[in-house]
Design a protein around this motif. Structure first.
Motif, PDB file in Angstrom:
ATOM      1  N   MET A  61       0.770  -1.626  -0.155  1.00  0.00           N
ATOM      2  CA  MET A  61      -0.224  -0.078   0.051  1.00  0.00           C
ATOM      3  C   MET A  61       1.083   1.228  -0.278  1.00  0.00           C
ATOM      4  SD  MET A  61      -3.029   1.069   3.138  1.00  0.00           S
ATOM      5  CE  MET A  61      -4.488   0.379   1.636  1.00  0.00           C
ATOM      6  N   ILE A  62       1.703   1.715   0.767  1.00  0.00           N
ATOM      7  CA  ILE A  62       2.447   2.660   1.181  1.00  0.00           C
ATOM      8  C   ILE A  62       3.965   2.462   0.245  1.00  0.00           C
ATOM      9  CG2 ILE A  62       1.831   3.383   2.771  1.00  0.00           C
ATOM     10  CD1 ILE A  62       4.310   2.688   4.626  1.00  0.00           C
ATOM     11  N   GLU A  63       4.438   1.530  -0.629  1.00  0.00           N
ATOM     12  CA  GLU A  63       5.711   1.129  -1.631  1.00  0.00           C
ATOM     13  C   GLU A  63       5.609   2.801  -1.665  1.00  0.00           C
ATOM     14  OE1 GLU A  63       6.620  -0.763  -5.963  1.00  0.00           O
ATOM     15  OE2 GLU A  63       6.431  -2.435  -3.339  1.00  0.00           O
ATOM     16  N   THR A 118       4.031  12.230   7.348  1.00  0.00           N
ATOM     17  CA  THR A 118       4.457  12.550   5.956  1.00  0.00           C
ATOM     18  C   THR A 118       3.967  10.991   5.188  1.00  0.00           C
ATOM     19  OG1 THR A 118       6.627  12.698   5.321  1.00  0.00           O
ATOM     20  CG2 THR A 118       4.838  14.913   6.063  1.00  0.00           C
ATOM     21  N   SER A 119       4.427  10.173   5.673  1.00  0.00           N
ATOM     22  CA  SER A 119       4.562   9.237   5.277  1.00  0.00           C
ATOM     23  C   SER A 119       4.102   7.342   5.018  1.00  0.00           C
ATOM     24  CB  SER A 119       5.897   8.739   4.647  1.00  0.00           C
ATOM     25  OG  SER A 119       7.150   9.146   4.509  1.00  0.00           O
ATOM     26  N   ILE A 120       3.511   8.152   6.519  1.00  0.00           N
ATOM     27  CA  ILE A 120       2.738   6.729   7.330  1.00  0.00           C
ATOM     28  C   ILE A 120       1.950   7.184   7.275  1.00  0.00           C
ATOM     29  CG2 ILE A 120       2.449   5.243   9.151  1.00  0.00           C
ATOM     30  CD1 ILE A 120       5.390   4.817   9.588  1.00  0.00           C
ATOM     31  N   HIS A 121       1.121   8.154   8.612  1.00  0.00           N
ATOM     32  CA  HIS A 121      -0.358   8.822   8.757  1.00  0.00           C
ATOM     33  C   HIS A 121      -1.203   9.407   7.543  1.00  0.00           C
ATOM     34  CE1 HIS A 121       0.571   8.223  13.646  1.00  0.00           C
ATOM     35  NE2 HIS A 121       0.539   6.874  12.805  1.00  0.00           N
ATOM     36  N   SER A 122      -0.328   9.930   6.982  1.00  0.00           N
ATOM     37  CA  SER A 122      -1.116  10.575   5.699  1.00  0.00           C
ATOM     38  C   SER A 122      -2.357   9.522   4.649  1.00  0.00           C
ATOM     39  CB  SER A 122       0.170  11.150   4.587  1.00  0.00           C
ATOM     40  OG  SER A 122       1.050  10.281   3.896  1.00  0.00           O
ATOM     41  N   LYS A 166     -13.370   6.023  14.015  1.00  0.00           N
ATOM     42  CA  LYS A 166     -12.957   5.840  12.672  1.00  0.00           C
ATOM     43  C   LYS A 166     -12.500   7.237  11.785  1.00  0.00           C
ATOM     44  CE  LYS A 166     -14.716   0.658  12.948  1.00  0.00           C
ATOM     45  NZ  LYS A 166     -16.021   0.102  12.648  1.00  0.00           N
ATOM     46  N   GLU A 167     -13.267   8.234  11.747  1.00  0.00           N
ATOM     47  CA  GLU A 167     -13.264   8.816  11.425  1.00  0.00           C
ATOM     48  C   GLU A 167     -11.916   9.088  11.626  1.00  0.00           C
ATOM     49  OE1 GLU A 167     -15.801  11.747  11.195  1.00  0.00           O
ATOM     50  OE2 GLU A 167     -17.853  10.850  10.403  1.00  0.00           O
ATOM     51  N   ASP A 168     -11.209   9.212  12.562  1.00  0.00           N
ATOM     52  CA  ASP A 168      -9.824   9.809  12.637  1.00  0.00           C
ATOM     53  C   ASP A 168      -8.816   8.494  12.532  1.00  0.00           C
ATOM     54  OD1 ASP A 168     -11.319  12.099  13.258  1.00  0.00           O
ATOM     55  OD2 ASP A 168     -11.310  11.077  15.654  1.00  0.00           O
ATOM     56  N   TRP A 169      -9.478   7.605  11.869  1.00  0.00           N
ATOM     57  CA  TRP A 169      -7.874   6.754  11.829  1.00  0.00           C
ATOM     58  C   TRP A 169      -7.407   7.004  10.362  1.00  0.00           C
ATOM     59  CZ3 TRP A 169     -10.729   1.021  12.084  1.00  0.00           C
ATOM     60  CH2 TRP A 169     -10.929   0.447  13.972  1.00  0.00           C
ATOM     61  N   VAL A 170      -6.174   6.349  10.617  1.00  0.00           N
ATOM     62  CA  VAL A 170      -4.910   6.117   9.397  1.00  0.00           C
ATOM     63  C   VAL A 170      -4.389   4.875   9.836  1.00  0.00           C
ATOM     64  CG1 VAL A 170      -4.717   8.467   9.940  1.00  0.00           C
ATOM     65  CG2 VAL A 170      -3.218   7.285  11.382  1.00  0.00           C
ATOM     66  N   LEU A 203      -2.731   8.360  17.563  1.00  0.00           N
ATOM     67  CA  LEU A 203      -1.839   8.638  19.098  1.00  0.00           C
ATOM     68  C   LEU A 203      -1.403   7.141  18.951  1.00  0.00           C
ATOM     69  CD1 LEU A 203      -3.985  11.413  20.436  1.00  0.00           C
ATOM     70  CD2 LEU A 203      -1.984  11.371  20.106  1.00  0.00           C
ATOM     71  N   THR A 204      -2.039   6.284  18.632  1.00  0.00           N
ATOM     72  CA  THR A 204      -1.186   4.829  19.103  1.00  0.00           C
ATOM     73  C   THR A 204      -0.020   4.626  18.112  1.00  0.00           C
ATOM     74  OG1 THR A 204      -1.999   3.390  16.883  1.00  0.00           O
ATOM     75  CG2 THR A 204      -3.784   3.271  18.317  1.00  0.00           C
ATOM     76  N   ASP A 205      -0.004   5.476  17.236  1.00  0.00           N
ATOM     77  CA  ASP A 205       1.963   5.290  17.200  1.00  0.00           C
ATOM     78  C   ASP A 205       2.762   6.018  17.845  1.00  0.00           C
ATOM     79  OD1 ASP A 205       2.278   3.328  15.418  1.00  0.00           O
ATOM     80  OD2 ASP A 205       1.565   4.253  13.745  1.00  0.00           O
ATOM     81  N   VAL A 206       2.189   7.190  17.536  1.00  0.00           N
ATOM     82  CA  VAL A 206       2.734   9.137  18.593  1.00  0.00           C
ATOM     83  C   VAL A 206       3.334   8.313  20.222  1.00  0.00           C
ATOM     84  CG1 VAL A 206       2.201  11.497  19.229  1.00  0.00           C
ATOM     85  CG2 VAL A 206       2.416  10.692  17.059  1.00  0.00           C
TER      86      VAL A 206
END
Length: 293
Positions: A61-63, A118-122, A166-170, A203-206
């Motif tokens: 997906m993010i290649e 910029t590369s993941i949560h986008s 879910k609207e905030d999910w990335v 925020l799970t990653d942050v």
């Protein structure tokens, strides 16, 4: 045995090579296929490991971001899963702190923040999973015979403060941090090991970056976490508070605890200790911060 397996499934396509075990950011069963052109690595796992398929789906997906290795081949047999990927050069981020290189550590945490934003949560959820795991915050299993009841109660209290939508999910990495990146001299990052990725609140990653740094490198945590948060928020504004960071960190610890039901007792005890530490710890200091948008 490894040589025979790899030769059987990969030699026809990739030619002659010598497998060399990789460490420093790579999982234990990852090998460099020395002699291939371009340089390749292969990750080996048992069949029916959903984490590996989850990782493959994320990488595809993010290649295009350039922050993850390109996948060349995925093979599943009755016994094994083999993922052949591009080899990326770089220094494991954790070794930079272990080597006590403060200047490079600061640049690393700036890059961690910018890359995550910029590369993941986008990559937004848009209510389609694409074969990637979805957050189970409200379905966590607290039925554990090795976690004290008092900590289970405290965890539930903390997690009730999360208003997850879910609207905030990335797309989240699931185990993001200096331990799962390769850093180059020009501050470029490659993000490895996506098995625990899921669609979830950013925020799970942050929180996990702040948690990992404060747990393992407390002497550097205030400065480095501040740099990470500043660079993340500059590219991906979020509502940030200590309560929210703690809540999502507790969620992440429970995700680990639920994988440890058959683990040795010393491993279980260590993660119970980490749960208690998480519940007792503040992740933003007073000069910090409060809410930010």
């Amino acid at each position: 045995m490894i040589n025979q397996i790899l030769e059987k499934y990969l030699a026809d396509q990739f030619g002659e090579f010598t497998p060399v075990r990789l460490t420093g950011g790579y999982t234990n069963q990852t090998y460099l296929l020395e002699g291939t052109e371009p340089p390749l690595v292969v990750k080996i796992a048992r069949s029916n490991n959903r984490d590996i398929q989850n990782e493959v789906n994320c990488l595809k997906m993010i290649e295009q971001t350039g922050r993850v290795p390109k996948i060349y081949k995925y093979i599943e047999t009755n016994e094994l899963q083999l993922t052949v990927m591009e080899y990326r050069k770089g220094v494991n981020g954790q070794s930079i702190l272990d080597d006590k290189d403060p200047a490079r550590a600061k640049e690393l945490y700036k890059s961690l923040g910018e890359t995550l934003a910029t590369s993941i949560h986008s990559t937004k959820y848009q209510f389609s999973s694409h074969g990637i795991v979805t957050c189970d915050l409200y379905e966590l299993n607290f039925d554990s015979d090795f976690v004290p009841e008092s900590l289970i109660y405290q965890s539930k209290e903390v997690l009730q403060k999360i208003d997850d939508s879910k609207e905030d999910w990335v797309l989240t990495h699931g185990d993001y941090g200096l331990h799962n990146v390769l850093a180059t001299d020009d501050h470029g990052l490659t993000v490895l090991d996506w098995e625990w990725a899921e669609w979830a609140n950013p925020l799970t990653d942050v929180s996990w970056v702040c948690w990992f740094t404060k747990l393992h490198y407390p002497e550097y945590a205030e400065t480095l976490n501040e740099l990470f948060l500043e660079n993340y928020i500059a590219h991906h504004p979020i509502d940030l508070s200590d309560v929210k960071l703690k809540s999502y960190a507790v969620y992440k610890v429970w995700k680990v605890l639920n994988r440890l039901k058959q683990a040795p007792s010393n491993v279980q005890e260590e993660w119970v200790r980490r749960l208690k530490w998480t519940l007792d710890t503040e992740f933003l200091n007073d000069s910090g911060r409060g809410n930010r948008c």
